[in-house]
Design a protein around this motif. Structure first.
Motif, PDB file in Angstrom:
ATOM      1  N   ALA A   1       8.981  -5.699  -5.789  1.00 33.01           N
ATOM      2  CA  ALA A   1       8.786  -6.629  -6.912  1.00 33.01           C
ATOM      3  C   ALA A   1       7.498  -6.307  -7.657  1.00 33.01           C
ATOM      4  CB  ALA A   1       8.776  -8.069  -6.408  1.00 33.01           C
ATOM      5  N   ILE A   2       6.432  -6.038  -6.925  1.00 33.31           N
ATOM      6  CA  ILE A   2       5.149  -5.707  -7.553  1.00 33.31           C
ATOM      7  C   ILE A   2       5.262  -4.392  -8.316  1.00 33.31           C
ATOM      8  CG2 ILE A   2       2.786  -4.976  -7.021  1.00 33.31           C
ATOM      9  CD1 ILE A   2       2.746  -7.161  -4.867  1.00 33.31           C
ATOM     10  N   ALA A   3       5.909  -3.408  -7.715  1.00 32.38           N
ATOM     11  CA  ALA A   3       6.083  -2.117  -8.392  1.00 32.38           C
ATOM     12  C   ALA A   3       6.854  -2.288  -9.692  1.00 32.38           C
ATOM     13  CB  ALA A   3       6.799  -1.137  -7.467  1.00 32.38           C
ATOM     14  N   THR A   4       7.865  -3.129  -9.686  1.00 34.82           N
ATOM     15  CA  THR A   4       8.643  -3.374 -10.904  1.00 34.82           C
ATOM     16  C   THR A   4       7.766  -3.972 -11.997  1.00 34.82           C
ATOM     17  OG1 THR A   4      10.701  -3.662  -9.670  1.00 34.82           O
ATOM     18  CG2 THR A   4      10.606  -4.623 -11.874  1.00 34.82           C
ATOM     19  N   CYS A   5       6.949  -4.952 -11.629  1.00 38.22           N
ATOM     20  CA  CYS A   5       6.051  -5.566 -12.615  1.00 38.22           C
ATOM     21  C   CYS A   5       5.096  -4.531 -13.212  1.00 38.22           C
ATOM     22  CB  CYS A   5       5.238  -6.680 -11.966  1.00 38.22           C
ATOM     23  SG  CYS A   5       6.191  -8.113 -11.427  1.00 38.22           S
TER      24      CYS A   5
ATOM     25  N   ALA B   1       0.829  -1.203   0.000  1.00 37.35           N
ATOM     26  CA  ALA B   1       0.000   0.000   0.000  1.00 37.35           C
ATOM     27  C   ALA B   1       0.866   1.256   0.000  1.00 37.35           C
ATOM     28  CB  ALA B   1      -0.934  -0.005   1.209  1.00 37.35           C
ATOM     29  N   LYS B   2       1.885   1.278   0.830  1.00 40.18           N
ATOM     30  CA  LYS B   2       2.768   2.447   0.895  1.00 40.18           C
ATOM     31  C   LYS B   2       3.509   2.645  -0.426  1.00 40.18           C
ATOM     32  CE  LYS B   2       3.632   2.330   5.897  1.00 40.18           C
ATOM     33  NZ  LYS B   2       4.652   2.098   6.957  1.00 40.18           N
ATOM     34  N   LYS B   3       3.982   1.567  -1.012  1.00 37.77           N
ATOM     35  CA  LYS B   3       4.737   1.675  -2.264  1.00 37.77           C
ATOM     36  C   LYS B   3       3.855   2.171  -3.399  1.00 37.77           C
ATOM     37  CE  LYS B   3       8.478   1.055  -4.703  1.00 37.77           C
ATOM     38  NZ  LYS B   3       9.698   1.870  -4.451  1.00 37.77           N
TER      39      LYS B   3
ATOM     40  N   ASN C   1       4.731  -9.375 -19.448  1.00 35.89           N
ATOM     41  CA  ASN C   1       4.018  -9.948 -18.303  1.00 35.89           C
ATOM     42  C   ASN C   1       4.981 -10.836 -17.532  1.00 35.89           C
ATOM     43  OD1 ASN C   1       1.291 -10.638 -16.904  1.00 35.89           O
ATOM     44  ND2 ASN C   1       2.276 -12.606 -17.209  1.00 35.89           N
ATOM     45  N   VAL C   2       5.147 -10.558 -16.255  1.00 35.64           N
ATOM     46  CA  VAL C   2       5.958 -11.418 -15.394  1.00 35.64           C
ATOM     47  C   VAL C   2       5.059 -12.523 -14.873  1.00 35.64           C
ATOM     48  CG1 VAL C   2       7.396 -11.536 -13.337  1.00 35.64           C
ATOM     49  CG2 VAL C   2       7.419  -9.469 -14.767  1.00 35.64           C
ATOM     50  N   ASP C   3       5.307 -13.754 -15.299  1.00 32.87           N
ATOM     51  CA  ASP C   3       4.453 -14.858 -14.872  1.00 32.87           C
ATOM     52  C   ASP C   3       4.574 -15.124 -13.375  1.00 32.87           C
ATOM     53  OD1 ASP C   3       3.767 -15.055 -17.493  1.00 32.87           O
ATOM     54  OD2 ASP C   3       4.520 -17.091 -17.786  1.00 32.87           O
ATOM     55  N   GLU C   4       5.808 -15.149 -12.883  1.00 30.68           N
ATOM     56  CA  GLU C   4       6.014 -15.429 -11.463  1.00 30.68           C
ATOM     57  C   GLU C   4       7.364 -14.905 -11.012  1.00 30.68           C
ATOM     58  OE1 GLU C   4       7.709 -19.971 -11.424  1.00 30.68           O
ATOM     59  OE2 GLU C   4       5.547 -19.716 -11.750  1.00 30.68           O
ATOM     60  N   ILE C   5       7.434 -14.573  -9.729  1.00 32.69           N
ATOM     61  CA  ILE C   5       8.683 -14.148  -9.108  1.00 32.69           C
ATOM     62  C   ILE C   5       8.858 -14.933  -7.811  1.00 32.69           C
ATOM     63  CG2 ILE C   5       9.963 -12.255  -8.038  1.00 32.69           C
ATOM     64  CD1 ILE C   5       8.545 -10.316  -9.801  1.00 32.69           C
TER      65      ILE C   5
END
Length: 239
Positions: free
Chosen positions: A214-218, A23-25, A226-230
């Motif tokens: 990681a989510i922000a990067t995606c 949420a903060k990011k 599309n990043v399938d998985e990290i």
């Protein structure tokens, strides 16, 4: 201007741990937020803090006990009404019970299935119908390394995370023709409230802020990616 300005994200389990860090990011990146969690006071305080630190965004919240199907249905209806063009869904809420399948109670089983699997399944189904119609959107399912490396001492937890992995794969195939992205985030041992009181140093863990990054990067990649998985593990291995 950030790529996420004027976009809206729904985050479950938003007041603690990974959900709070996410949420903060996203607020820092200019994203409007819909927050869901059980604690009304914590949600209200988070809304005030986020709008104070990032006054250009709008924050709304919904109080929801994710183990209660009626409340979960209320959340899906609320989101459908106020954000039919939702851009981002982050299925973060989860519960960990360190109990084997043979020794668990019916209550253990029902609670973990309700929160860890039924919640992301039903929310994704509702939100994805609008995303399909809008031909845009991004769904994130936060699972666990237990979905790849079974933990028998947390049996049903492991099963629910395998189910989330399957849900992610199916959603990705269903939504790909409509331009909707689906990503699974797979954390190893992460320093959340589950580890409260531990004497293990913080540098032995993945931090919630790592998941948020990681989510922000995606979300800031090109439209065609599309990043399938990290998979994110502690550098010294899982604890």
């Amino acid at each position: 201007m950030s790529k996420l300005t004027n976009q809206t994200a729904l985050i479950t389990g938003a007041t603690k741990g990974m959900g709070l860090a996410i949420a903060k990011k996203l607020a820092q990146l200019g994203c409007n937020l819909l927050l869901a969690a059980r604690n009304s006071d914590a949600l209200k305080a988070l809304k005030v803090n986020l709008e104070k630190s990032t006054p250009n965004i709008n924050v709304q919240y919904f109080v929801c006990d994710f183990s209660d199907r009626t409340q979960l249905d209320g959340l899906t209806q609320w989101v459908d009404q106020i954000a039919p063009h939702l851009d981002i869904l982050i299925n973060n809420v989860g519960i960990f019970h360190a109990v084997s399948i043979l020794d668990e109670s019916d209550e253990d089983f029902d609670l973990q299935m309700s929160i860890n699997y039924y919640t992301p399944h039903l929310l994704s189904r509702s939100v994805a119908r609008n995303m399909r119609r809008n031909s845009k959107g991004h769904i994130f399912n936060i699972s666990s390394i237990a979905s790849r490396e079974p933990v028998s001492s947390a049996g049903t937890y492991t099963v629910t995370k395998y189910a989330v992995m399957g849900l992610t794969h199916v959603l990705r195939d269903e939504l790909r023709p409509y331009g909707v992205k689906v990503t699974e985030i797979i954390p190893g041992s992460t320093l959340t409230s589950s580890w409260e009181g531990t004497a293990i140093p913080a540098d032995q863990f993945v931090l919630p802020e790592d998941i948020a990054a990681a989510i922000a990067t995606c979300l800031t990649m090109s439209e065609g990616a599309n990043v399938d998985e990290i998979v994110i593990k502690p550098r010294y291995g899982n604890i």
